[in-house]
Design a protein around this motif. Sequence first.
Motif, mmCIF file in Angstrom:
data_model
loop_
_atom_site.group_PDB
_atom_site.id
_atom_site.type_symbol
_atom_site.label_atom_id
_atom_site.label_comp_id
_atom_site.label_asym_id
_atom_site.label_seq_id
_atom_site.Cartn_x
_atom_site.Cartn_y
_atom_site.Cartn_z
ATOM 1 N N ALA A 36 38.142 36.168 41.430
ATOM 2 C CA ALA A 36 39.523 35.676 41.473
ATOM 3 C C ALA A 36 40.440 36.537 40.606
ATOM 4 N N VAL A 37 40.008 36.831 39.382
ATOM 5 C CA VAL A 37 40.842 37.608 38.451
ATOM 6 C C VAL A 37 41.050 39.039 38.976
ATOM 7 N N ILE A 38 40.024 39.612 39.600
ATOM 8 C CA ILE A 38 40.159 40.961 40.185
ATOM 9 C C ILE A 38 41.278 40.978 41.218
ATOM 10 N N ASN A 39 41.323 39.953 42.069
ATOM 11 C CA ASN A 39 42.358 39.903 43.101
ATOM 12 C C ASN A 39 43.748 39.772 42.496
ATOM 13 N N ILE A 40 43.872 39.023 41.403
ATOM 14 C CA ILE A 40 45.173 38.911 40.732
ATOM 15 C C ILE A 40 45.560 40.252 40.121
ATOM 16 N N LEU A 41 44.605 40.913 39.475
ATOM 17 C CA LEU A 41 44.892 42.211 38.852
ATOM 18 C C LEU A 41 45.255 43.268 39.894
ATOM 19 N N LYS A 42 44.547 43.261 41.033
ATOM 20 C CA LYS A 42 44.888 44.194 42.111
ATOM 21 C C LYS A 42 46.320 43.965 42.582
ATOM 22 N N ASN A 43 46.689 42.704 42.708
ATOM 23 C CA ASN A 43 48.051 42.359 43.129
ATOM 24 C C ASN A 43 49.075 42.859 42.101
ATOM 25 N N SER A 44 48.759 42.680 40.817
ATOM 26 C CA SER A 44 49.668 43.121 39.753
ATOM 27 C C SER A 44 49.808 44.642 39.727
ATOM 28 N N VAL A 45 48.687 45.330 39.841
ATOM 29 C CA VAL A 45 48.713 46.798 39.828
ATOM 30 C C VAL A 45 49.504 47.334 41.021
ATOM 31 N N GLU A 86 59.539 32.741 48.683
ATOM 32 C CA GLU A 86 58.171 33.048 49.106
ATOM 33 C C GLU A 86 57.101 32.465 48.184
ATOM 34 N N ILE A 87 57.483 32.080 46.968
ATOM 35 C CA ILE A 87 56.516 31.608 45.979
ATOM 36 C C ILE A 87 55.677 30.431 46.485
ATOM 37 N N PRO A 88 56.256 29.419 47.183
ATOM 38 C CA PRO A 88 55.425 28.295 47.653
ATOM 39 C C PRO A 88 54.361 28.691 48.678
ATOM 40 N N PHE A 89 54.464 29.897 49.249
ATOM 41 C CA PHE A 89 53.551 30.272 50.336
ATOM 42 C C PHE A 89 52.559 31.370 49.959
ATOM 43 N N ILE A 90 52.600 31.856 48.722
ATOM 44 C CA ILE A 90 51.790 33.041 48.404
ATOM 45 C C ILE A 90 50.285 32.762 48.431
ATOM 46 N N PHE A 91 49.882 31.475 48.269
ATOM 47 C CA PHE A 91 48.455 31.150 48.321
ATOM 48 C C PHE A 91 48.013 30.739 49.717
ATOM 49 N N LYS A 92 48.923 30.779 50.679
ATOM 50 C CA LYS A 92 48.577 30.435 52.050
ATOM 51 C C LYS A 92 47.835 31.601 52.697
ATOM 52 N N ARG A 93 46.798 31.286 53.427
ATOM 53 C CA ARG A 93 45.964 32.317 54.046
ATOM 54 C C ARG A 93 46.747 33.152 55.048
ATOM 55 N N PHE A 94 46.599 34.468 54.961
ATOM 56 C CA PHE A 94 47.219 35.451 55.844
ATOM 57 C C PHE A 94 48.739 35.534 55.658
ATOM 58 N N GLY A 105 43.749 37.648 49.718
ATOM 59 C CA GLY A 105 43.262 37.725 48.343
ATOM 60 C C GLY A 105 43.685 36.550 47.488
ATOM 61 N N LEU A 106 44.989 36.237 47.473
ATOM 62 C CA LEU A 106 45.483 35.149 46.636
ATOM 63 C C LEU A 106 45.023 33.793 47.154
ATOM 64 N N SER A 107 44.796 33.696 48.460
ATOM 65 C CA SER A 107 44.252 32.455 49.019
ATOM 66 C C SER A 107 42.858 32.195 48.462
ATOM 67 N N MET A 108 42.066 33.244 48.370
ATOM 68 C CA MET A 108 40.718 33.106 47.824
ATOM 69 C C MET A 108 40.785 32.787 46.329
ATOM 70 N N VAL A 109 41.739 33.390 45.615
ATOM 71 C CA VAL A 109 41.935 33.095 44.191
ATOM 72 C C VAL A 109 42.172 31.601 43.990
ATOM 73 N N HIS A 110 43.077 31.062 44.786
ATOM 74 C CA HIS A 110 43.437 29.640 44.684
ATOM 75 C C HIS A 110 42.213 28.743 44.938
ATOM 76 N N SER A 111 41.441 29.063 45.978
ATOM 77 C CA SER A 111 40.268 28.254 46.319
ATOM 78 C C SER A 111 39.224 28.289 45.217
ATOM 79 N N ILE A 112 38.958 29.471 44.664
ATOM 80 C CA ILE A 112 37.938 29.622 43.623
ATOM 81 C C ILE A 112 38.311 28.829 42.374
ATOM 82 N N ILE A 113 39.571 28.935 41.964
ATOM 83 C CA ILE A 113 40.008 28.269 40.734
ATOM 84 C C ILE A 113 40.052 26.756 40.914
#
Length: 333
Positions: free
Chosen positions: A231-240, A275-283, A297-305
């Motif tokens: 999950a953290v990797i996907n957030i960091l990839k998004n930030s980078v 767009e913020i309310p939808f960023i964890f929505k799949r695809f 990626g962020l959808s998977m982050v949300h599910s894992i956490i």
Amino acid sequence: MLRNREIRFVLMLMCTVSLIVLAEAAFFSSVSVVFVLITSVLLIGCSLVFTRLRYLEVEKLSSYLRQISSGNYSLDVRDNREGEFSILKNTIYKVTVMLSEQRTLLQKDKIYLTDAISDISHQLKTPLTSMMVMADLLDDTKLPEAKRKEFTRNIRIQLERLDWLVSSLLKLSKIDAGTVQFKKDQVLVAELIHKALQPVLIPIDIKEQTISITGEDNVSFVGDLNWTTEAVINILKNSVEHTYEGGTIVISFSENLLYTEIVIKDNGKGIPKEEIPFIFKRFHKGKGAGESSIGIGLSMVHSIIMKQNGTIEVQSELHKGTQFQIRFYKQIV
């Protein structure tokens, strides 16, 4: 009503008893016979009327159940009076409500499955079409060597993208199906951050970005190290990806009596407010998403956490950066 065997049996039994009593009454007087006969007829008649009314109720319940089996859940059979029949009616109504809710959930699952298959097909179609075109071009014997290398490299990139997509979808499907058994180990956040940074160090170095990490070494939470690292990797990839060259990514973590908090903040492009309310929505792909972005990626982050008794919140402002705030709540015993 008389088609029921138990009713015929009871009726024959009452008639037999009445005949025996009439025979005995005949030894006394004709008045006794008349009295017994009238009493027997009245008792048998009352019994039949009572039984008829009960069977009418049973027939209504049967009709109600037939309508439920045909898909009509709008009927209300509740009865607030006392008695076994009222309890039965209320129990049937509760089962009806439960079936109606399950049907609604199944319908939502079907719609979700249809949409998911459609989205997956769309995501697979683009790289497959691209590879088919490039494969056809590679068949040309007159194709320059430089172009051949370029097409081969592009095919390899598309294959890697497909491999990542399929792998991510499999992980998500396992999480959604509840087949993933998240470990409940004591995870040191410092170790988690160190492990999650490894895959993004090269992109960070290429973009000359700065990483700042603050937090005590003993900060920890109960969870699964490997899945949380994912999950953290996907957030960091998004930030980078969304932070400009020479930008800064700040990671901080802390712990209190209620939860362990991890904050990942960058000074990049930011996310539009709508767009913020939808960023964890799949695809879901935002306006600023790159061409290679799939929106998973962020959808998977949300599910894992969320599966680890955690929450994730996002705060962002255009051209000023984005902040991901993760909290893992402690189990209260």
